[in-house]
Every structure is written in C-alpha cells, then in structure tokens.
Scaffold this active site. Structure first.
Site, PDB file in Angstrom:
ATOM      1  N   ASN A 120     -13.899  81.636  33.228  1.00  0.00           N
ATOM      2  CA  ASN A 120     -13.865  80.955  31.937  1.00  0.00           C
ATOM      3  C   ASN A 120     -12.539  80.186  31.856  1.00  0.00           C
ATOM      4  O   ASN A 120     -11.499  80.769  31.598  1.00  0.00           O
ATOM      5  CB  ASN A 120     -13.965  82.002  30.820  1.00  0.00           C
ATOM      6  N   ARG A 152     -18.461  79.887  32.549  1.00  0.00           N
ATOM      7  CA  ARG A 152     -18.772  79.705  31.135  1.00  0.00           C
ATOM      8  C   ARG A 152     -18.456  78.248  30.784  1.00  0.00           C
ATOM      9  O   ARG A 152     -17.360  77.761  31.047  1.00  0.00           O
ATOM     10  CB  ARG A 152     -17.909  80.631  30.289  1.00  0.00           C
ATOM     11  N   HIS A 200     -21.241  80.201  20.947  1.00  0.00           N
ATOM     12  CA  HIS A 200     -21.254  81.665  21.089  1.00  0.00           C
ATOM     13  C   HIS A 200     -22.637  82.170  21.507  1.00  0.00           C
ATOM     14  O   HIS A 200     -22.987  83.320  21.232  1.00  0.00           O
ATOM     15  CB  HIS A 200     -20.877  82.379  19.758  1.00  0.00           C
ATOM     16  N   ARG A 236      -9.721  77.713  12.019  1.00  0.00           N
ATOM     17  CA  ARG A 236     -10.686  76.649  11.691  1.00  0.00           C
ATOM     18  C   ARG A 236     -11.240  76.852  10.291  1.00  0.00           C
ATOM     19  O   ARG A 236     -11.540  77.972   9.887  1.00  0.00           O
ATOM     20  CB  ARG A 236     -11.851  76.658  12.692  1.00  0.00           C
ATOM     21  N   GLU A 268     -19.776  88.996  26.851  1.00  0.00           N
ATOM     22  CA  GLU A 268     -20.226  87.680  27.304  1.00  0.00           C
ATOM     23  C   GLU A 268     -20.173  87.579  28.827  1.00  0.00           C
ATOM     24  O   GLU A 268     -21.026  86.947  29.433  1.00  0.00           O
ATOM     25  CB  GLU A 268     -19.348  86.597  26.654  1.00  0.00           C
TER      26      GLU A 268
END
Ligand code: ADP
Length: 404
Positions: free
Chosen positions: A9, A83, A171, A231, A375
């Site tokens: 990733n 990823r 996600h 965010r 993940e």
C-alpha cells in the site's frame, strides 16, 4: 509462507507492506515511512513477532521496496497485491497489465493524492519482480454494484457521460471484509441488509444488501460523507463560491482546507485524533465535546440516509480505529438512531477491547457487531483469486497451442 501474497500500500511518502500466508494465519508486516528524507526508516514485525527497525536515509519508494523485499526473499511470495484507491469504473481486482496500469493512470484526476503514489509502487515492483503476477485491488470496486440512483449526482448529464463525474465510494475492501465476516459470524445474514461504519482517520458508511454495496457515504472523492479526522465530509457545495467571493480563496486553498484542516481538527481546533478529543472533552473542553457530538450525529444521519438502499436492516457493524476501540462513540452514535430498533448491550459494548470482534446488542432488534477490519487479508485473498485464474488461463492456452 510458500503460498504467501505480498500486499503493498504505497502512499506519497510511505509504504505499508504485509506478507500474508494462505489462511492469513501468519503475517510479516511493516511500514516504510518518511521516504525521500534523511529520516526514512522501516518499522515492522518479523515472522517470529520480533520488532524490526531499520534506517534507510533518503531512500525513495523503489529503494525502500528493494530493502523490504530483500528481507522477505526467503519467503518468496506467489503474487503481489497492490491497494489502489481509485479504479475509476473498474469493477473488480485486476491483473496488472499495461492496459490496467493505464486505466489507473486515467483515474488519477479522481484521486490525485493517492493514485500517483500507487503507480510509483507498481512501477517499482514490476521492475523488481517481472516474473510475479501482480494484482491491483481497488477501494472503489466493491461499490460498483451501486444502482445509478445512488451513484449519480444531480448535475448536468454530460459531466457523467463525458467526464465520469459520479459517486464511486471508497474503503471498499474494508466494507467488503467486515460485512462478509459479519455474515459468517451471524450465520444467517448472507441474504440480508448490513450497515457498516468504517471509522478511522478517514471514515465512511456503507449499505450492503445480499453481499453487494448498494450505497455508501463517500462520493467522487473520499471527501464526501461523514466527518473525518481532517476532512469536512458533506458541506454545502456553495461554500466554495462563498469563500472565493468573500475571502478571495482559490480552489486549491479551499480544497486543502476541506481535506486537511477540517473535520474533527477543524471543529475542535485541537486535534484530529479521537482519543485526544475524548480526553479533552472529559476535562471540560467544549470544542472537543462539540466535535465529538457533530461526528456522532453526522455518522448516525449518514447511516439513516443510506439505509434507504436496504429493504431491511439486519445488522450494523463498527470497524476502523474509532469503531473498534471506542465504546463511547458507538453508544453516542446509536443514541441518535432510537427509531431504528437497535438495542445496545452496554456491558458488552464497554467490554470490547482493541482487536476483538464481538456482538454488542441485546439479542433482539438488528444485530450490532464490532469487527476489526483486515484490508490486507482481503487484498491478499482477492490477489490470490486473480492470480489463480490467470495461471489457470495461461495453462489452458498452453494446452490449446499443443500440437495436435
Ligand atoms: P487509519 O484510517 O489511518 O487506518 P485508524 O483506523 O487506525 O486510522 O483510526 C485512527 C483513529 O482511531 C484515530 O482518530 C484514533 O484516535 C482512533 N482511536 C484509536 N484508539 C482509540 C480509542 N481507544 N478510543 C477512541 N478512538 C481511538
């Protein structure tokens, strides 16, 4: 570890890696960080669970990957899974070919912070390991089952048809993993409706019907939806023109403010970290208290909104750093959904510790679960599946060209 998969990733200055064995039982993992700086280093865990710390001053992505991979060479992986945040309209994990790399590059305007970093990692591993199958697993792919009424924005049609402006969602590997795991644990919910709340630094919700995403809170980019660490989540889109007209801000400044200076950090003026805010709130900090309140209310509102995509709500799953760890946030969020029939078991809720999965409802009403996300395991699983199909296909084509 002979049939292990290496999961990579790549961020802009970091690389997370994990070498995962077939049933995800064994794992070697770590993080290369501060890449490009004097402080670049690798921190991780070896197969025996021993800590690893290595200084790699000024190493770039490729040099860091070389170091990581040389340390793992004794456990040669059978495939590498990357990823990738944005796959544009790609609907599933894909073997990395020139065409797929080009599609990832084309999706860069949709994920300008993420996709370029992934491409650097892909480029490096393709050069270092040309013989290994390499697979891209997209955060967006799981949400490609959303119906058009969930993914279209009410803006002029040509923006969708000519410029791919639509909701994509992110996600995906996490929502897919926890909902599948939830279905396994619940035993009878493969056919049914889950709401999932992935609450980390980035947060999103998802509605899943019969194993397929039918709506999610993030949109064209990971900015839409619930309140996150830095965010903003949803704001009135006219905020942009308001700030431009009244403060003279350009789009880059507005974008930076909404992505990096807003959310929990913006509201509290203190921190993007939920633990810090909970502590500050306990000590009477009103801004921290309000930030937590907005976070939970907006989260509940998002879950209520996307539940419109489900014929029935059978269960709710909390995951991510906040979802897995904070009984307080789970309880507060549920307190804003009294009309959904959730019955929280407060004792079980309070007893769940990091990394533990468990059910936290009272046994009637929709089920409520805490499920640690994984993940990497999901990316390894999808990588293995794509690599297996590919080798099957190449074996078939080898057979097909055998002389008669
Ligand atoms: P990322 O999205 O970067 O993978 P994580 O999933 O690890 O991040 O989530 C990070 C968030 O989880 C931070 O806001 C952190 O404060 C929060 N968190 C971790 N442990 C706790 C806890 N015990 N209580 C509340 N929040 C927690």
């Amino acid at each position: 570890m002979s049939t292990s998969v290496l999961v990579i990733n790549c961020g802009s200055s970091s690389i997370k890696y994990a070498l995962i064995s077939e049933q995800a039982k064994d794992r070697i993992y770590g993080l290369a960080e501060n890449l490009g700086s004097a402080d670049a280093r690798i921190k991780g865990v070896t197969i025996g669970g021993q800590p690893l710390e290595l200084s790699i001053p000024h190493a770039d992505h490729e040099q860091a990957l070389e170091t990581i991979l040389s340390r793992l060479s004794q456990y040669k992986p059978q495939a590498i899974g990357h990823r990738v945040v944005h796959g544009g309209t790609l609907t599933k994990a894909e073997l990395l070919t020139d065409t797929i790399v080009e599609r990832i590059r084309e999706a860069t305007p949709l994920a300008p912070l993420h996709n370029p970093a992934h491409l650097v990692g892909i480029d490096a591993t393709m050069r270092l390991f040309p013989e290994l199958p390499q697979v891209a697993v997209f955060d967006t792919a799981f949400h490609q089952t959303m119906p058009a009424h969930a993914y279209r924005y009410a803006v002029p049609k040509f923006l969708y048809t000519e410029h791919n402006v639509r909701r994509y969602g992110f996600h995906g590997t996490s929502h897919a993993y926890v909902s599948e795991r939830g279905s396994e644990l619940a035993g009878n919910l493969k056919q049914g409706g889950w709401l999932t709340a992935h609450l980390g630094n980035g947060s999103s919700t998802c509605a899943i019907w019969n194993g397929q995403s039918v709506d999610t809170s993030m949109g064209l980019t990971p900015l839409e939806g619930v309140v996150m660490g830095t965010r903003s989540g949803d704001v009135d889109p006219s905020l942009h023109s308001f700030l431009a007209a009244n403060l003279g801000w350009d789009v880059y400044k507005i974008d930076r403010m909404l992505n990096k200076e807003s959310g929990l950090l913006g509201l509290s003026d203190l921190s993007n970290d939920m633990r810090t805010l909970i502590e500050a709130s306990e000590q009477g900090n009103e801004d921290a208290t309000l930030a937590i309140e907005v976070f939970c209310y907006r989260l509940a509102k998002s879950l209520a909104a996307i539940s419109c995509g489900l014929p029935r709500i059978d269960g709710l799953i909390f995951t991510g750093g906040i979802g897995e760890n904070s009984a307080y946030i789970r309880e507060k969020t549920l307190s804003y959904l009294p009309h959904f029939g959730f019955n929280l078991n407060k004792t079980q809720n309070n007893e769940l510790k990091r990394g533990t999965e468990g059910r936290i409802d009272q046994g009637h009403g929709p089920q409520i679960w805490v499920i640690p996300t994984d993940e990497e395991a999901r990316i390894a699983q999808e990588t293995r599946q794509v690599a297996a199909q590919t080798s099957l296909l190449s074996k078939k084509s080898e057979l097909a060209v055998e002389p008669a």
